[in-house]
Design a protein around this motif. Structure first.
Motif, PDB file in Angstrom:
ATOM      1  N   LEU A 111      -1.164   5.808   8.746  1.00 36.19           N
ATOM      2  CA  LEU A 111      -2.165   4.892   7.907  1.00 36.19           C
ATOM      3  C   LEU A 111      -1.783   4.723   6.536  1.00 36.19           C
ATOM      4  O   LEU A 111      -0.824   5.433   6.060  1.00 36.19           O
ATOM      5  N   ILE A 112      -2.104   3.660   5.949  1.00 37.54           N
ATOM      6  CA  ILE A 112      -1.586   3.095   4.715  1.00 37.54           C
ATOM      7  C   ILE A 112      -3.087   2.696   3.885  1.00 37.54           C
ATOM      8  O   ILE A 112      -3.896   2.163   4.382  1.00 37.54           O
ATOM      9  N   LYS A 113      -2.930   3.104   2.712  1.00 36.47           N
ATOM     10  CA  LYS A 113      -3.929   2.770   1.622  1.00 36.47           C
ATOM     11  C   LYS A 113      -3.802   1.949   0.791  1.00 36.47           C
ATOM     12  O   LYS A 113      -2.693   1.891   0.171  1.00 36.47           O
ATOM     13  N   PHE A 114      -4.327   0.993   0.648  1.00 37.05           N
ATOM     14  CA  PHE A 114      -4.435  -0.021  -0.208  1.00 37.05           C
ATOM     15  C   PHE A 114      -5.410   0.073  -1.567  1.00 37.05           C
ATOM     16  O   PHE A 114      -6.592   0.390  -1.192  1.00 37.05           O
ATOM     17  N   ASP A 115      -4.855   0.171  -2.671  1.00 39.45           N
ATOM     18  CA  ASP A 115      -5.551   0.319  -3.848  1.00 39.45           C
ATOM     19  C   ASP A 115      -6.279  -0.881  -4.375  1.00 39.45           C
ATOM     20  O   ASP A 115      -5.342  -1.768  -4.711  1.00 39.45           O
TER      21      ASP A 115
ATOM     22  N   ILE B 258      -5.098  12.319   1.325  1.00 41.96           N
ATOM     23  CA  ILE B 258      -6.603  12.436   1.796  1.00 41.96           C
ATOM     24  C   ILE B 258      -6.709  14.052   1.947  1.00 41.96           C
ATOM     25  O   ILE B 258      -6.058  14.550   2.879  1.00 41.96           O
TER      26      ILE B 258
ATOM     27  N   GLU C 241       1.200  12.370  -4.531  1.00 44.09           N
ATOM     28  CA  GLU C 241       1.088  11.018  -5.294  1.00 44.09           C
ATOM     29  C   GLU C 241       2.394  10.850  -6.088  1.00 44.09           C
ATOM     30  O   GLU C 241       2.829   9.531  -6.114  1.00 44.09           O
TER      31      GLU C 241
ATOM     32  N   GLY D  41       0.943  -1.342  -0.060  1.00 48.16           N
ATOM     33  CA  GLY D  41       0.017  -0.123  -0.123  1.00 48.16           C
ATOM     34  C   GLY D  41       0.895   1.254  -0.034  1.00 48.16           C
ATOM     35  O   GLY D  41       2.147   1.177  -0.186  1.00 48.16           O
ATOM     36  N   ARG D  42       0.141   2.416   0.108  1.00 53.22           N
ATOM     37  CA  ARG D  42       1.019   3.654   0.237  1.00 53.22           C
ATOM     38  C   ARG D  42       0.599   4.447   1.556  1.00 53.22           C
ATOM     39  O   ARG D  42      -0.329   4.375   1.949  1.00 53.22           O
ATOM     40  N   ARG D  43       1.753   4.907   2.217  1.00 51.71           N
ATOM     41  CA  ARG D  43       1.399   5.780   3.325  1.00 51.71           C
ATOM     42  C   ARG D  43       0.586   6.947   3.137  1.00 51.71           C
ATOM     43  O   ARG D  43       0.811   7.797   2.020  1.00 51.71           O
ATOM     44  N   VAL D  44      -0.341   7.262   4.065  1.00 54.74           N
ATOM     45  CA  VAL D  44      -1.354   8.376   3.753  1.00 54.74           C
ATOM     46  C   VAL D  44      -0.705   9.582   4.087  1.00 54.74           C
ATOM     47  O   VAL D  44       0.049   9.948   5.180  1.00 54.74           O
TER      48      VAL D  44
ATOM     49  N   SER E 122      -0.411   8.514  -0.327  1.00 56.80           N
ATOM     50  CA  SER E 122      -1.625   8.725  -0.889  1.00 56.80           C
ATOM     51  C   SER E 122      -2.243   9.822  -0.089  1.00 56.80           C
ATOM     52  O   SER E 122      -2.384   9.740   1.421  1.00 56.80           O
TER      53      SER E 122
END
Length: 200
Positions: free
Chosen positions: A195-199, A168, A161, A139-142, A166
């Motif tokens: 937080l980490i966002k998973f696409d 927000i 990006e 994932g990518r760190r928010v 990622s």
């Protein structure tokens, strides 16, 4: 588009590493002679360019990575910040709320940067976390962003990006800014959220 980081402490170094990882050129500056931190910049990578403060503020997008108390001194370097986007990476922890006139810290920071477009961002991650590659566990760190200028927030979101994060968008400074600010002895609810966002 040109970029600069004002302040080259732990957070400034971490931001510079984020740019270096992607091979994006960025100026770094402090109030000191650039020669005094040229070796540190070179150690991060060839795209990290030490400059004087006066040269660095010519960039289109400027990361304000100085101590909160130092932001008015940076603002005085230019007579106007028109056409520039300032990313407020400061935290006003320890600054009494009454000194800020009860405002969110970023609204207070925005005042001396007259005509500039201010985005609160990249301030909720500890330097040791921001220092690391934002690609984590697939994932990518928010990074959280807040601004009263939607176009500026979108611009910094795109940059985030490009740096591998990622973004927000939390909305305006009076709403979203409160979630990621520090002032007095309190921290906003989203500070220190790693937080980490998973696409998917």
């Amino acid at each position: 588009m040109s970029y600069a980081i004002i302040g080259f402490g732990k957070i400034g170094h971490a931001l510079a590493k984020a740019f270096a990882r992607k091979g994006i050129e960025v100026s770094v500056a402090t109030t000191r002679d650039p020669k005094s931190f040229a070796a540190d910049a070179a150690a991060i990578g060839p795209t990290i360019i030490p400059k004087t403060l006066a040269e660095a503020v010519k960039a289109d997008i400027i990361f304000l990575a100085v101590r909160f108390e130092a932001h008015p001194d940076v603002a005085k370097v230019l007579p106007t910040w028109k056409g520039k986007t300032i990313v407020d990476v400061t935290n006003a922890y320890g600054v009494p709320p009454e000194e800020l006139g009860g405002q969110p810290s970023s609204k207070f920071v925005a005042k001396p940067f007259s005509d500039g477009r201010l985005v609160k961002g990249f301030n909720h991650l500890l330097a040791g976390v921001l220092d690391q590659d934002p690609a984590v566990h697939g994932g990518r760190r928010v990074v959280f962003l807040a601004s009263d200028d939607d176009a500026a927030a979108a611009e910094i979101g795109t940059l985030a990006e490009n740096l591998g994060f990622s973004p927000i968008n939390l909305g305006g400074l009076s709403e979203g800014g409160l979630l990621v600010q520090a002032r007095g002895k309190s921290w906003g609810r989203l500070i220190f959220k790693d937080l980490i966002k998973f696409d998917g």
